[in-house]
Design an enzyme around this catalytic site. Structure first.
Site, PDB file in Angstrom:
ATOM      1  NE  ARG A  61      25.504 -37.894 -22.722  1.00 36.89           N
ATOM      2  CZ  ARG A  61      24.957 -36.752 -22.355  1.00 36.89           C
ATOM      3  NH1 ARG A  61      23.765 -36.739 -21.804  1.00 36.89           N
ATOM      4  NH2 ARG A  61      25.592 -35.611 -22.553  1.00 36.89           N
TER       5      ARG A  61
ATOM      6  CE  LYS B  89       6.945 -24.941 -22.384  1.00 33.32           C
ATOM      7  NZ  LYS B  89       6.734 -26.316 -21.867  1.00 33.32           N
TER       8      LYS B  89
ATOM      9  CG  HIS C  22       2.337 -28.288 -27.411  1.00 37.05           C
ATOM     10  ND1 HIS C  22       2.953 -28.015 -26.226  1.00 37.05           N
ATOM     11  CD2 HIS C  22       1.100 -28.733 -27.066  1.00 37.05           C
ATOM     12  CE1 HIS C  22       2.140 -28.292 -25.225  1.00 37.05           C
ATOM     13  NE2 HIS C  22       0.995 -28.721 -25.707  1.00 37.05           N
TER      14      HIS C  22
ATOM     15  CE  LYS D 147      -2.629 -27.364 -26.844  1.00 36.46           C
ATOM     16  NZ  LYS D 147      -3.209 -28.520 -26.194  1.00 36.46           N
TER      17      LYS D 147
ATOM     18  CG  HIS E 152       2.296 -23.475 -23.452  1.00 34.29           C
ATOM     19  ND1 HIS E 152       2.957 -23.682 -24.625  1.00 34.29           N
ATOM     20  CD2 HIS E 152       2.538 -24.583 -22.692  1.00 34.29           C
ATOM     21  CE1 HIS E 152       3.577 -24.858 -24.584  1.00 34.29           C
ATOM     22  NE2 HIS E 152       3.349 -25.412 -23.421  1.00 34.29           N
TER      23      HIS E 152
ATOM     24  CE  LYS F 275       2.413 -29.485 -14.766  1.00 34.66           C
ATOM     25  NZ  LYS F 275       2.138 -30.003 -16.107  1.00 34.66           N
TER      26      LYS F 275
END
Ligand code: BG6
Length: 499
Positions: A44, A145, A175, A179, A237, A338
């Protein structure tokens, strides 16, 4: 049939800048893109193609490895890039995007669409492409995802996509499957004769899968608030890694047979009862902490675009059981988080102890043989086994036998996105998730989300940023065992673990 144009929806977004543009540059650098191949970013924002090239150049200097950055190659790569403003929710705009593609492709465009937008648009863009007459048998679409918000939305998204594209044209990207070390799990298991005979409930005690990061949500508060660790990492994952460890040998390495075996693993995941969800799934959220030097790390709730009383989980640890002949009774422990002490992704296969303890000093070492498959950092594998310490007596010590990719000399493991985009341009879908796999995975994980929603009493534990997560995550490990500390398995990257 190769695609000759790639359209990136969400072209000025974070994913495009961090991953897609650098991945396409690498394909260009390795001469893997056709001469006439063009890339059209769309969104946009009002940006000219010229300015977009500057944005891309900036992203390349920021996100490429220094050794990959080559001024001349960047220059020729940027010539492939265009930007077209268009609102993906407007059919008129999408139509004008189509006219633009016709104009720059010079011949009939064979388009690969990449949805790098917020997931809410995944349900809208395919229909608009169809209404604008921009889908043909040569079109392909990559969907990022998380695929679906829960089971119902995943089924709905599959229905929408399949009403526009055939399954062969749809590439659901994860992804992790791009790997090198992840693919190496298959080589390790199925190209060697020595592991497979031991790869079952008779010899394996438990499997640990860890994918943790030493950073927060990096300004992605808006995305992460509606996602959380389960949707962001576990449902895709981590369960993908679990499937590669647990799958049966496929009868051939092609997209059908390989993906059939993955789906079989997902279907064998033992459903969790409400009680088991409360007991065996531990969620957490990082709270403020102070590092050794006194530096303050803020809590998740203080991050930009995060609700100050958010209950989104930034950590998840759980026990998964697989009900099949090979794995019955072997727990798979998975955890992600995290703001943990280090960034590491590894799988540890813990073998069972010897039946008879011949060496008394062996009893002191709690760990049995382990095979560690490390995805990052130091991609490689480590086999831990016991040896006798030289000298009198019979002292036993565990030692590592290590392979790292950098020992292959000159052969660099490529970037996951480059590998997957290349596969998609060539129409190869083995390393992409099939619709039945997404749904089978959601069938297993959806009840966890429902339980959290319906039962507010299920705790969300706080853990100080920079630690290994809530102590409660230890409870789910059976027996006198514990989560491994990945810092202890890293040999030359201990700097990550200093926190
Ligand atoms: C992404 C998640 O899919 O994977 C991120 O959205 C996460 O939250 C990332 O940081 C981890 O990937 P990698 O390759 O850096 O381990």
């Amino acid at each position: 049939m190769k695609s000759n144009i790639m359209v990136i929806f969400g072209g000025s977004g974070d994913l495009a800048k961090r991953k897609l543009i650098p991945a396409l540059y690498m394909l260009h650098k390795k001469s893997l893109l056709e001469q006439s191949f063009k890339i059209v970013a769309t969104g946009r924002s009002e940006i000219s193609s010229e300015s977009y090239r500057s944005i891309a150049a900036e992203a390349l200097s920021q996100y490429l490895k220094k050794s990959d950055y080559d001024e001349k190659v960047v220059g020729s790569f940027l010539n492939r890039l265009f930007y077209k403003i268009s609102d993906p929710e407007s059919v008129i705009d999408v139509k004008s995007l189509g006219e633009f593609l016709d104009k720059i492709s010079g011949n009939e465009p064979k388009v690969l669409y990449y949805l790098a937008t917020p997931p809410s648009l995944y349900e809208i863009i395919p229909g608009n492409l169809k209404s604008a007459g921009m889908v043909s048998s040569s079109s392909r679409i990559i969907v990022e995802k998380p695929f679906g918000y829960d089971l119902d939305s995943a089924i709905r998204m599959n229905d929408i996509l399949r009403s526009v594209f055939s399954e062969k044209q749809i590439f659901r990207i994860d992804h992790f499957l791009g790997k090198e070390t992840v693919q190496n799990i298959l080589a390790l298991r199925f190209a060697n004769g020595i592991f497979e005979p031991l790869w079952n409930r008779n010899y394996i005690d438990r499997v640990e899968i860890t994918a943790v990061e030493n950073m927060g949500i990096e300004g992605r508060g808006g995305f992460y608030e509606n996602t959380g660790a389960l949707r962001d990492m576990v449902q895709n994952h981590l369960v993908q890694l679990l499937a590669l460890v647990a799958m049966e040998p496929p009868i051939a390495f092609n997209e059908k047979e390989f993906r059939n075996e993955i789906v079989k693993v997902y279907r064998s995941l033992k459903p969790l009862s409400k009680k088991e969800i409360e007991k065996n799934v531990i969620r957490g959220q990082y709270v403020e902490s102070f590092l050794k030097g006194g530096e303050r790390v803020s809590s998740y709730r203080e991050e930009k675009s995060v609700n100050p009383s958010s209950t989104t989980e930034t950590f998840l640890a759980m026990k998964v059981n697989i009900s099949n002949w090979r794995w019955d009774g072997v727990p798979f422990y998975i955890r992600t988080g995290k703001q943990m002490p280090t960034k590491v992704t590894e799988i540890i296969i813990h073998f069972k102890p010897t039946p008879h303890k011949l060496f008394s000093s062996r009893n002191e070492s709690p760990e049995q043989n382990q095979l560690i498959i490390r995805l990052q950092p130091n991609e490689g594998a480590v086999l831990k086994f016991d040896v006798k310490i030289p000298g009198s007596g019979f002292e036993i010590k565990q030692v590592p036998m290590e392979f790292t990719y950098d020992k292959l000399g000159g052969v660099q493991s490529g970037d996951a996105y480059s590998r997957l985009i290349e596969d998609c341009l060539n129409g190869e879908s083995a390393l992409f998730t099939r619709s039945d796999a997404v749904e089978a995975s959601w069938i297993y994980f959806d009840p966890i989300l429902k339980s959290w929603k319906l039962n507010e009493k299920i705790p969300l534990y706080g853990y100080p940023a920079g630690t290994w997560g809530p102590e409660e995550s230890e409870i789910i490990i059976e027996g006198q065992k514990h989560w491994s500390n990945p810092c202890k398995n890293l040999t030359d990257t201990d700097k990550y673990c200093e926190l």
